[in-house]
Design a protein around this motif. Structure first.
Motif, PDB file in Angstrom:
ATOM      1  N   ASP A  48       0.864  -1.091  -0.034  1.00  0.00           N
ATOM      2  CA  ASP A  48       0.267   0.283  -0.254  1.00  0.00           C
ATOM      3  C   ASP A  48       0.962   1.354  -0.114  1.00  0.00           C
ATOM      4  O   ASP A  48       0.176   2.094  -0.950  1.00  0.00           O
ATOM      5  CB  ASP A  48      -0.884   0.373   0.898  1.00  0.00           C
ATOM      6  N   ARG A  72       1.884   1.499  -3.438  1.00  0.00           N
ATOM      7  CA  ARG A  72       1.567   1.872  -4.111  1.00  0.00           C
ATOM      8  C   ARG A  72       1.092   3.580  -4.145  1.00  0.00           C
ATOM      9  O   ARG A  72       0.595   4.458  -5.466  1.00  0.00           O
ATOM     10  CB  ARG A  72       0.097   1.278  -3.915  1.00  0.00           C
ATOM     11  N   HIS A  73       1.343   3.526  -3.105  1.00  0.00           N
ATOM     12  CA  HIS A  73       0.068   5.925  -2.625  1.00  0.00           C
ATOM     13  C   HIS A  73       1.755   6.134  -3.620  1.00  0.00           C
ATOM     14  O   HIS A  73       1.434   7.067  -3.744  1.00  0.00           O
ATOM     15  CB  HIS A  73      -0.222   5.593  -1.307  1.00  0.00           C
ATOM     16  N   SER A 119       4.652   5.540  -4.946  1.00  0.00           N
ATOM     17  CA  SER A 119       4.241   5.972  -7.292  1.00  0.00           C
ATOM     18  C   SER A 119       3.115   6.248  -7.410  1.00  0.00           C
ATOM     19  O   SER A 119       3.394   7.885  -8.328  1.00  0.00           O
ATOM     20  CB  SER A 119       4.117   3.624  -7.632  1.00  0.00           C
ATOM     21  N   SER A 120       1.850   6.533  -6.915  1.00  0.00           N
ATOM     22  CA  SER A 120       0.747   7.157  -6.884  1.00  0.00           C
ATOM     23  C   SER A 120       0.858   9.270  -7.119  1.00  0.00           C
ATOM     24  O   SER A 120       0.673   9.650  -8.558  1.00  0.00           O
ATOM     25  CB  SER A 120      -0.513   6.924  -7.036  1.00  0.00           C
ATOM     26  N   GLY A 121       1.796   9.214  -5.677  1.00  0.00           N
ATOM     27  CA  GLY A 121       2.004  10.836  -6.112  1.00  0.00           C
ATOM     28  C   GLY A 121       3.476  10.776  -6.980  1.00  0.00           C
ATOM     29  O   GLY A 121       3.062  12.298  -7.415  1.00  0.00           O
ATOM     30  N   GLN A 122       3.373   9.977  -7.053  1.00  0.00           N
ATOM     31  CA  GLN A 122       5.206  10.712  -7.951  1.00  0.00           C
ATOM     32  C   GLN A 122       4.716  10.517  -9.496  1.00  0.00           C
ATOM     33  O   GLN A 122       5.291  11.504  -9.824  1.00  0.00           O
ATOM     34  CB  GLN A 122       6.363   9.220  -8.107  1.00  0.00           C
ATOM     35  N   GLN A 123       3.968  10.012  -9.869  1.00  0.00           N
ATOM     36  CA  GLN A 123       2.672  10.063 -11.262  1.00  0.00           C
ATOM     37  C   GLN A 123       1.846  11.580 -10.615  1.00  0.00           C
ATOM     38  O   GLN A 123       2.349  12.525 -12.296  1.00  0.00           O
ATOM     39  CB  GLN A 123       1.982   8.549 -10.951  1.00  0.00           C
ATOM     40  N   ARG A 124       1.153  12.012 -10.478  1.00  0.00           N
ATOM     41  CA  ARG A 124       1.052  12.893  -9.799  1.00  0.00           C
ATOM     42  C   ARG A 124       1.783  14.389 -10.306  1.00  0.00           C
ATOM     43  O   ARG A 124       1.991  15.495 -10.560  1.00  0.00           O
ATOM     44  CB  ARG A 124       0.685  13.430  -8.382  1.00  0.00           C
ATOM     45  N   ARG A 158       2.531   8.448 -16.063  1.00  0.00           N
ATOM     46  CA  ARG A 158       1.903   7.066 -16.457  1.00  0.00           C
ATOM     47  C   ARG A 158       2.644   5.631 -16.363  1.00  0.00           C
ATOM     48  O   ARG A 158       3.237   5.871 -17.186  1.00  0.00           O
ATOM     49  CB  ARG A 158       0.280   7.716 -17.049  1.00  0.00           C
ATOM     50  N   ARG A 159       2.197   5.008 -15.758  1.00  0.00           N
ATOM     51  CA  ARG A 159       2.896   3.808 -16.154  1.00  0.00           C
ATOM     52  C   ARG A 159       1.004   2.769 -16.060  1.00  0.00           C
ATOM     53  O   ARG A 159       0.561   2.431 -15.644  1.00  0.00           O
ATOM     54  CB  ARG A 159       3.893   3.381 -14.513  1.00  0.00           C
TER      55      ARG A 159
END
Length: 125
Positions: free
Chosen positions: A107, A110-111, A113-118, A123-124
């Motif tokens: 978790d 995942r959190h 990596s989603s923050g890094q995408q933002r 996007r991966r």
């Protein structure tokens, strides 16, 4: 800043409930057989569970997942050391703590990596 894993907290809570049940069920016999050592016998896995829940709730970095994992390994080792007696009753809660460490790590990763995408806009798949 990371976020606490609800799945890990749930697994730790189930492990603690199981440990409390085992303690309630076997306390009298353990006290008659071992005396004050019963506090150590049940205290080690209970302390691991409480500290894991505290680490998962308060910790906001990936270090919390490592702490939960280390406490799970300690609880599992205690289960195996005391395995000829009551220790096998500690095995399932210890495995649940290991699962909680894995859920926490997943978790948090995942959190992150989603923050890094933002931040990067990438996007991966």
């Amino acid at each position: 800043m990371g976020v606490a894993s609800r799945a890990a907290q749930g697994l730790i809570a189930v492990a603690l409930a199981g440990l409390l049940g085992v303690t309630a069920w076997h306390w009298r016999l353990a006290w008659e057989d071992s005396g004050r050592f019963a506090f150590v016998l049940f205290g080690v896995p209970l302390a691991c569970g409480v500290l894991a829940l505290l680490a998962e709730t308060v910790g906001r970095t990936a270090v919390a997942s490592g702490v939960v994992g280390a406490l799970a390994v300690m609880s599992l080792a205690w289960s195996l050391v005391t395995g000829l007696g009551i220790g096998l009753a500690f095995l399932l809660p210890s495995l649940l703590l290991l699962g909680a460490a894995a859920a926490s790590w997943g978790d948090r990763r995942r959190h992150a990596s989603s923050g890094q995408q933002r931040l990067t806009g990438s996007r991966r798949p």
